[in-house]
Design a protein around this motif. Sequence first.
Motif, PDB file in Angstrom:
ATOM      1  N   VAL A   7      44.230 -13.722  -1.925  1.00 26.17           N
ATOM      2  CA  VAL A   7      43.502 -15.016  -1.776  1.00 26.17           C
ATOM      3  C   VAL A   7      43.989 -16.035  -2.606  1.00 26.17           C
ATOM      4  O   VAL A   7      44.612 -15.602  -3.573  1.00 26.17           O
ATOM      5  CB  VAL A   7      41.938 -14.740  -1.804  1.00 26.17           C
ATOM      6  N   THR A   8      43.429 -17.238  -2.325  1.00 30.06           N
ATOM      7  CA  THR A   8      43.745 -18.492  -2.961  1.00 30.06           C
ATOM      8  C   THR A   8      42.354 -18.765  -3.577  1.00 30.06           C
ATOM      9  O   THR A   8      41.293 -18.896  -2.686  1.00 30.06           O
ATOM     10  CB  THR A   8      44.483 -19.585  -2.138  1.00 30.06           C
ATOM     11  N   VAL A   9      42.007 -19.081  -4.691  1.00 28.58           N
ATOM     12  CA  VAL A   9      40.751 -19.560  -5.190  1.00 28.58           C
ATOM     13  C   VAL A   9      40.922 -21.233  -5.541  1.00 28.58           C
ATOM     14  O   VAL A   9      41.909 -21.340  -6.534  1.00 28.58           O
ATOM     15  CB  VAL A   9      40.313 -18.859  -6.382  1.00 28.58           C
ATOM     16  N   VAL A  10      39.998 -21.802  -5.302  1.00 26.29           N
ATOM     17  CA  VAL A  10      40.152 -23.398  -5.449  1.00 26.29           C
ATOM     18  C   VAL A  10      39.502 -23.442  -7.198  1.00 26.29           C
ATOM     19  O   VAL A  10      38.268 -22.720  -7.277  1.00 26.29           O
ATOM     20  CB  VAL A  10      39.271 -23.886  -4.666  1.00 26.29           C
ATOM     21  N   LYS A  11      40.151 -24.103  -7.874  1.00 22.45           N
ATOM     22  CA  LYS A  11      39.727 -24.138  -9.136  1.00 22.45           C
ATOM     23  C   LYS A  11      38.341 -24.971  -9.536  1.00 22.45           C
ATOM     24  O   LYS A  11      37.481 -24.399 -10.434  1.00 22.45           O
ATOM     25  CB  LYS A  11      40.905 -24.722 -10.176  1.00 22.45           C
ATOM     26  N   ALA A  12      38.528 -25.750  -8.759  1.00 20.72           N
ATOM     27  CA  ALA A  12      37.203 -26.872  -8.886  1.00 20.72           C
ATOM     28  C   ALA A  12      35.954 -26.086  -8.423  1.00 20.72           C
ATOM     29  O   ALA A  12      36.027 -25.619  -7.332  1.00 20.72           O
ATOM     30  CB  ALA A  12      37.421 -28.174  -8.178  1.00 20.72           C
ATOM     31  N   ARG A  24      32.687 -20.843  -6.045  1.00 18.07           N
ATOM     32  CA  ARG A  24      34.075 -21.364  -6.072  1.00 18.07           C
ATOM     33  C   ARG A  24      34.319 -20.955  -4.711  1.00 18.07           C
ATOM     34  O   ARG A  24      33.902 -19.764  -4.010  1.00 18.07           O
ATOM     35  CB  ARG A  24      34.832 -20.308  -6.937  1.00 18.07           C
ATOM     36  N   THR A  25      35.328 -21.563  -4.025  1.00 16.23           N
ATOM     37  CA  THR A  25      35.925 -21.551  -2.900  1.00 16.23           C
ATOM     38  C   THR A  25      37.027 -20.474  -2.737  1.00 16.23           C
ATOM     39  O   THR A  25      37.860 -20.512  -3.459  1.00 16.23           O
ATOM     40  CB  THR A  25      36.376 -22.738  -2.173  1.00 16.23           C
ATOM     41  N   VAL A  26      37.021 -19.361  -2.078  1.00 14.79           N
ATOM     42  CA  VAL A  26      38.036 -18.472  -1.741  1.00 14.79           C
ATOM     43  C   VAL A  26      38.553 -18.748  -0.190  1.00 14.79           C
ATOM     44  O   VAL A  26      37.974 -18.533   0.646  1.00 14.79           O
ATOM     45  CB  VAL A  26      37.498 -17.022  -1.869  1.00 14.79           C
ATOM     46  N   LEU A  27      39.994 -18.876  -0.179  1.00 15.07           N
ATOM     47  CA  LEU A  27      40.840 -19.066   0.837  1.00 15.07           C
ATOM     48  C   LEU A  27      41.669 -17.992   1.177  1.00 15.07           C
ATOM     49  O   LEU A  27      42.099 -17.388   0.505  1.00 15.07           O
ATOM     50  CB  LEU A  27      41.664 -20.231   0.825  1.00 15.07           C
ATOM     51  N   ALA A  29      44.354 -15.657   3.830  1.00 12.57           N
ATOM     52  CA  ALA A  29      45.702 -15.841   4.550  1.00 12.57           C
ATOM     53  C   ALA A  29      45.410 -16.432   6.094  1.00 12.57           C
ATOM     54  O   ALA A  29      46.142 -17.008   6.607  1.00 12.57           O
ATOM     55  CB  ALA A  29      46.748 -14.792   4.444  1.00 12.57           C
ATOM     56  N   ASP A  30      44.394 -15.714   6.716  1.00 18.15           N
ATOM     57  CA  ASP A  30      44.096 -15.963   8.023  1.00 18.15           C
ATOM     58  C   ASP A  30      43.541 -17.041   8.349  1.00 18.15           C
ATOM     59  O   ASP A  30      43.167 -17.327   9.453  1.00 18.15           O
ATOM     60  CB  ASP A  30      43.377 -14.658   8.674  1.00 18.15           C
ATOM     61  N   GLY A  31      43.375 -17.911   7.319  1.00 18.60           N
ATOM     62  CA  GLY A  31      42.750 -19.201   7.420  1.00 18.60           C
ATOM     63  C   GLY A  31      41.093 -19.441   7.210  1.00 18.60           C
ATOM     64  O   GLY A  31      40.366 -20.266   7.385  1.00 18.60           O
ATOM     65  N   SER A  32      40.418 -18.118   6.945  1.00 16.41           N
ATOM     66  CA  SER A  32      39.174 -17.999   6.871  1.00 16.41           C
ATOM     67  C   SER A  32      38.587 -18.571   5.477  1.00 16.41           C
ATOM     68  O   SER A  32      39.503 -18.391   4.376  1.00 16.41           O
ATOM     69  CB  SER A  32      38.487 -16.654   7.157  1.00 16.41           C
ATOM     70  N   LYS A  33      37.398 -18.709   5.318  1.00 22.42           N
ATOM     71  CA  LYS A  33      36.941 -19.351   3.682  1.00 22.42           C
ATOM     72  C   LYS A  33      35.685 -18.828   3.583  1.00 22.42           C
ATOM     73  O   LYS A  33      34.906 -18.371   4.174  1.00 22.42           O
ATOM     74  CB  LYS A  33      36.895 -20.641   3.947  1.00 22.42           C
ATOM     75  N   LYS A  34      35.420 -18.296   2.133  1.00 18.17           N
ATOM     76  CA  LYS A  34      34.263 -17.672   1.669  1.00 18.17           C
ATOM     77  C   LYS A  34      33.793 -18.584   0.288  1.00 18.17           C
ATOM     78  O   LYS A  34      34.823 -19.166  -0.131  1.00 18.17           O
ATOM     79  CB  LYS A  34      34.316 -16.409   1.262  1.00 18.17           C
ATOM     80  N   THR A  35      32.685 -18.536  -0.008  1.00 16.48           N
ATOM     81  CA  THR A  35      32.322 -19.208  -1.244  1.00 16.48           C
ATOM     82  C   THR A  35      31.670 -18.128  -2.091  1.00 16.48           C
ATOM     83  O   THR A  35      30.802 -17.217  -1.473  1.00 16.48           O
ATOM     84  CB  THR A  35      31.401 -20.407  -1.228  1.00 16.48           C
TER      85      THR A  35
END
Length: 104
Positions: A7-12, A24-27, A29-35
């Motif tokens: 996953v990719t985690v947005v630092k801010a 924190r937002t977690v992105l 690979a399939d385009g879905s998102k969680k916080t």
Amino acid sequence: MSQFENVTVVKAANVYYDGKVSSRTVLFADGSKKTLGLLLPGEYEFGTEAAEIMEMLAGDVDVLLPGETKWQSLSAGESFNVPANSKFGINVKTVADYCCSYID
């Protein structure tokens, strides 16, 4: 699922209510998102754009869902759904850890 892979985690951080709520937002690979977030004790109201599933990982809360008049109590391991374009109330009784999944 206790962890997410690849996953990719947005630092801010997303910070609300003078720091009493943060996530924190977690992105994926399939385009879905969680916080992934933390709620300090207090009463809050949030608005949604997308539909959400809020999974309580720790803590005790009461939620007032759209169209309801009665608060619902939830603890770790329980979840609730919030429709898109709505508002919900949450009364945090003890420090609460959560995972919010956004539904397209």
